[in-house]
Each structure stands twice: as structure tokens, then as C-alpha cells.
Design a protein around this motif. Sequence first.
Motif, PDB file in Angstrom:
ATOM      1  N   ALA A 275       0.843  -1.198   0.000  1.00 13.62           N
ATOM      2  CA  ALA A 275       0.000   0.000   0.000  1.00 13.62           C
ATOM      3  C   ALA A 275       0.876   1.244   0.000  1.00 13.62           C
ATOM      4  O   ALA A 275       1.812   1.358   0.796  1.00 13.62           O
ATOM      5  CB  ALA A 275      -0.930   0.000   1.208  1.00 13.62           C
ATOM      6  N   ARG A 276       0.578   2.190  -0.870  1.00  9.67           N
ATOM      7  CA  ARG A 276       1.398   3.390  -1.000  1.00  9.67           C
ATOM      8  C   ARG A 276       1.117   4.415   0.092  1.00  9.67           C
ATOM      9  O   ARG A 276       1.956   5.249   0.408  1.00  9.67           O
ATOM     10  CB  ARG A 276       1.153   4.038  -2.371  1.00  9.67           C
ATOM     11  CG  ARG A 276       1.519   3.169  -3.559  1.00  9.67           C
ATOM     12  CD  ARG A 276       1.255   3.917  -4.869  1.00  9.67           C
ATOM     13  NE  ARG A 276       1.636   3.137  -6.023  1.00  9.67           N
ATOM     14  CZ  ARG A 276       0.831   2.307  -6.664  1.00  9.67           C
ATOM     15  NH1 ARG A 276      -0.414   2.156  -6.231  1.00  9.67           N
ATOM     16  NH2 ARG A 276       1.239   1.638  -7.715  1.00  9.67           N
ATOM     17  N   SER A 277      -0.109   4.380   0.630  1.00  2.00           N
ATOM     18  CA  SER A 277      -0.505   5.377   1.628  1.00  2.00           C
ATOM     19  C   SER A 277      -1.690   4.834   2.414  1.00  2.00           C
ATOM     20  O   SER A 277      -2.215   3.757   2.114  1.00  2.00           O
ATOM     21  CB  SER A 277      -0.896   6.692   0.934  1.00  2.00           C
ATOM     22  OG  SER A 277      -2.021   6.480   0.090  1.00  2.00           O
ATOM     23  N   ASP A 278      -2.140   5.598   3.400  1.00  2.00           N
ATOM     24  CA  ASP A 278      -3.320   5.194   4.165  1.00  2.00           C
ATOM     25  C   ASP A 278      -4.550   5.141   3.275  1.00  2.00           C
ATOM     26  O   ASP A 278      -5.398   4.252   3.419  1.00  2.00           O
ATOM     27  CB  ASP A 278      -3.558   6.168   5.321  1.00  2.00           C
ATOM     28  CG  ASP A 278      -2.510   6.033   6.414  1.00  2.00           C
ATOM     29  OD1 ASP A 278      -1.772   5.029   6.400  1.00  2.00           O
ATOM     30  OD2 ASP A 278      -2.424   6.931   7.274  1.00  2.00           O
ATOM     31  N   ALA A 279      -4.675   6.102   2.349  1.00  2.00           N
ATOM     32  CA  ALA A 279      -5.826   6.103   1.439  1.00  2.00           C
ATOM     33  C   ALA A 279      -5.798   4.874   0.538  1.00  2.00           C
ATOM     34  O   ALA A 279      -6.839   4.265   0.262  1.00  2.00           O
ATOM     35  CB  ALA A 279      -5.826   7.378   0.600  1.00  2.00           C
ATOM     36  N   ASP A 280      -4.598   4.504   0.086  1.00  2.16           N
ATOM     37  CA  ASP A 280      -4.467   3.315  -0.743  1.00  2.16           C
ATOM     38  C   ASP A 280      -4.828   2.061   0.054  1.00  2.16           C
ATOM     39  O   ASP A 280      -5.491   1.144  -0.451  1.00  2.16           O
ATOM     40  CB  ASP A 280      -3.031   3.216  -1.269  1.00  2.16           C
ATOM     41  CG  ASP A 280      -2.888   2.232  -2.419  1.00  2.16           C
ATOM     42  OD1 ASP A 280      -3.909   1.970  -3.092  1.00  2.16           O
ATOM     43  OD2 ASP A 280      -1.780   1.737  -2.647  1.00  2.16           O
ATOM     44  N   LEU A 281      -4.416   2.013   1.318  1.00  5.12           N
ATOM     45  CA  LEU A 281      -4.759   0.873   2.172  1.00  5.12           C
ATOM     46  C   LEU A 281      -6.269   0.764   2.355  1.00  5.12           C
ATOM     47  O   LEU A 281      -6.834  -0.337   2.306  1.00  5.12           O
ATOM     48  CB  LEU A 281      -4.073   1.005   3.530  1.00  5.12           C
ATOM     49  CG  LEU A 281      -4.367  -0.117   4.529  1.00  5.12           C
ATOM     50  CD1 LEU A 281      -3.789  -1.443   4.039  1.00  5.12           C
ATOM     51  CD2 LEU A 281      -3.814   0.219   5.913  1.00  5.12           C
TER      52      LEU A 281
END
Length: 468
Positions: A275-281
Amino acid sequence: MSSLLGQLPSITTLLSIYASVSAMAMLLRTMLNEMIPYRMQNYISSKFFDLASRCLSSDFTFIIEQRWQALNNETFRVVEAYLPTRIGPSTDSLLIGSNEPLNPRVPPKKSIPVDCKIIDEFHGMRLEWTLRSIDSKKYFPREKRYFRLTCKKGDRDRVMQSYFPHIAKTAQSILNKRETLNIYTYDQESSMWESTVFKHPATFDTIAMEPKLKQFIMEDLDSFVARKDFFEGVGRAWKRGYLLYGPPGTGKSSLVAAIANHLRYNIYDLQVQSARSDADLRHILTSTTNRSILLIEDIDCGTKVSHDRAKVQDDQEDKDDEQPNRISPNDPGVTFSGLLNFLDGLWSSCGDERIIIFTTNHKEKLDPALLRPGRMDVHIYMGYCSPAGFRKLAATYLGIKDHSSFVTIENLLESTTVTPAEVAQQLMKSDEPKAVLESFIDFLRRKRNEETREAGAPPIQKQDGKES
């Protein structure tokens, strides 16, 4: 008659009128082209044709998209399970395939391809289904799939009140009895889960585990599945978190497979560092379906967000070593709060009947905030092989429940650290139980002596003076 014909306009007059109307139409068209932008003209014409089609057509269309309000659309899922049962002579195309590489004679299974039309009859209504697909790049580059259901306008309310509940009930029965399970892995390039058939043979009958612990896990799982009303009543998300910890080779992956086979749940295998970021997660995790297992293996190795925050701050060297786990310098990565928010924060309520399983070889490396109830509700230690575990493995691999060598082996197991994976490897050496057990006793004695020498004690001697 001759007088009537004499009153009709001449051909010259008709041509003159036609020329005048054509000239006026061309003039109006030129004025519109100069005064109204091209996009506005297309918008007006499309609205006009849509209005005309709605007024003239007697059909009504339902659109069921694959995603609904940032989550997977459960209506899409049940339709996807239901429609293959309605394939009939009127179906114009089929998607077929087989997942039985060891048995090519098995008839292929049927599925619904894109643009396939399926006609269904329900309580006198004629219903036409079509699966469509377009490329969507609004947020994440991925395929966007949706179903179109066409019915008569007069049947719209009946479809909502009786047909869709019928589909949901039928699909639920199909999903509960599904023959095959899937395991999903996340493809970062396409930003979507890719699946393959999951056929792990492990069950609670075959895994080597203490009987009381095995019974506890099965009862806990069954209780979780049956307590939907309880979770709603106490205001908690319908999910359950398990932590499987212990040395490598102690059967953590086999237990995950046994849980999946017991519940008939699909598995989503997630590497947190993908996951690249929290939003991506959040996008990744909300793309999973209900009645599924989210598996995060070796959480202590995948990303620094799982580590004890105090230790990370105190040990800058460890922090530097973990930095390469980031996907790229431009990716902020997943934060600790982002992971916790999905486990038991507001985002944890996005989905029902989910099992979240973490595995680790080093529980002591995990941040204590991860370990508390609500995130990891049940902690299961997967230890070295016990006498009870050996008896289960012997029954599975050798087909025997008792032997004169069992007493010697069980005594050796009490003082030797050997994993179930090592025991299974030794029991697979031959089909002859006596030879296998004798070889296994020698293996245990050598391993015990190695452990004794590492501890600094002299090797254990037999009565004849040889090493035991």
C-alpha cells in the motif's frame, strides 16, 4: 375530380417551398453553430434523444455497479452468483473454464462473459440481464463492471420488492455451498485483487494441534458466525481478529487454510507494504468482500508500522534498515494510525462477517496497541510438536494410531524442540511405518544432542556408552 386536381399546388410551387424551407434550415443551422458551442449542441441533442426514448420506450433499466459508495456492491456479488444458474437456450455466449489440472475430463464450469445476454422469467415478468465493462481511471486505473437489468416499466416495483430478494436468497444458498474457494493477492499495477483457486487440503481433522486448543478455535469461529445479532446489539463491527505466533514451521499457514475450509471463506492475502498510503490501504481493504478472511502474514517483517513505537524511536539503526521496505521515496507508506483505524476505527465497520488473521514469528516486536482486544481478539501460540500432535501426524501420514515406538518418541519430544513441519518431513520418507519410526527416533536423538551441546551440557549416553 378534375376540379380537385386543379386546386393542388404545381410542382414548381412545391420546389419553391422546399427551397425556401431548406434555405431557412441552413440559415438556422449556421446561426446555431456560430452562437452555441459544439459541446453544448451535443449535450442538447443527447438530452433530446434521451427524453424521446423515455417517452416512446416501455422498458426500464436497473444498473448494478461493482462498487457502491467506496465498497464492493453486495447486490452485484449476489447477481454474479445467481445468473450462472439462469443460463439457458436463449443465452448468446458463455465463458467456460476448468480449475482441475489433475482431472482434465471434468466438464468445464460456466460463467458470464461481458456483453452476454441472459433472459430470466420470474412471476410472469421477462427480465433481460447484460454484463458490461468499461475502463475507469477516475481514481485508480481499473476495470469497471456493471450489470444492466431491463424490464417493463410496470414491473419496476415488483422487481424491487420480490425479484431482488429472491436473487439474494438464492445466491446466499449458492455461496454457502460453494465447492471451491479463492485466494486473492493485490496487484499494485492494476490496483485490483487477482484471484486463483484455493485448494489447500488442511482441515481441523488433519492439522497437528493440541485437541483442547483445536476445539476452542472451532467453537470460537462457530460462535462468531452465529452472533450477528449480538454484534449489532452491542454496537460492534461484525469481525474477529486472530494473532497466530510462534517459531517458523509450526503450522500457522496450515491453520489459516483449516479456518478457510471450515468456514468456506475466501482468503485475501495482503502485504501491507504494497500500500502506497493510508488512502491506498483503505481502498485495498474495502475492496474485499464480506464472509472472507483477510490474512496479513509476518506483520513484524512487512512494515515498521507494526513495530513497538518506543523501540523504533530508541533504535535509529533499525529504523534505517526498515526504510527500504517503502515502495518508493515518493510514497508516504502506511502509518500506524492508518492501520489501526481500519482494524477498529470508523473504517472497521465497512463490511460484515470478516476474519482478520495476523501471523508473526516474533510477537515481542509488535506494538502493544496492535495486540489489544478489538484488533487481535484471540492470541494463539503455535508451538513445537507435542506428543498429541505427533499422534495426529502419524495417523495422517502413516495411517497408524498406535505403535510400540510411540512411547520412546513421545519421551524424546518432551525434551526436544521439533516443529510439526520437521516431523511431517520425517514421516514422509517411506511408506513402511516401522522403518519410518526408527528413522524418526534417530532424528530426534541427534537433534536433542545438538541442542544439548549448544546449551553446553555433555551429550546424553545410552547404557552401552554410546550417545543417545
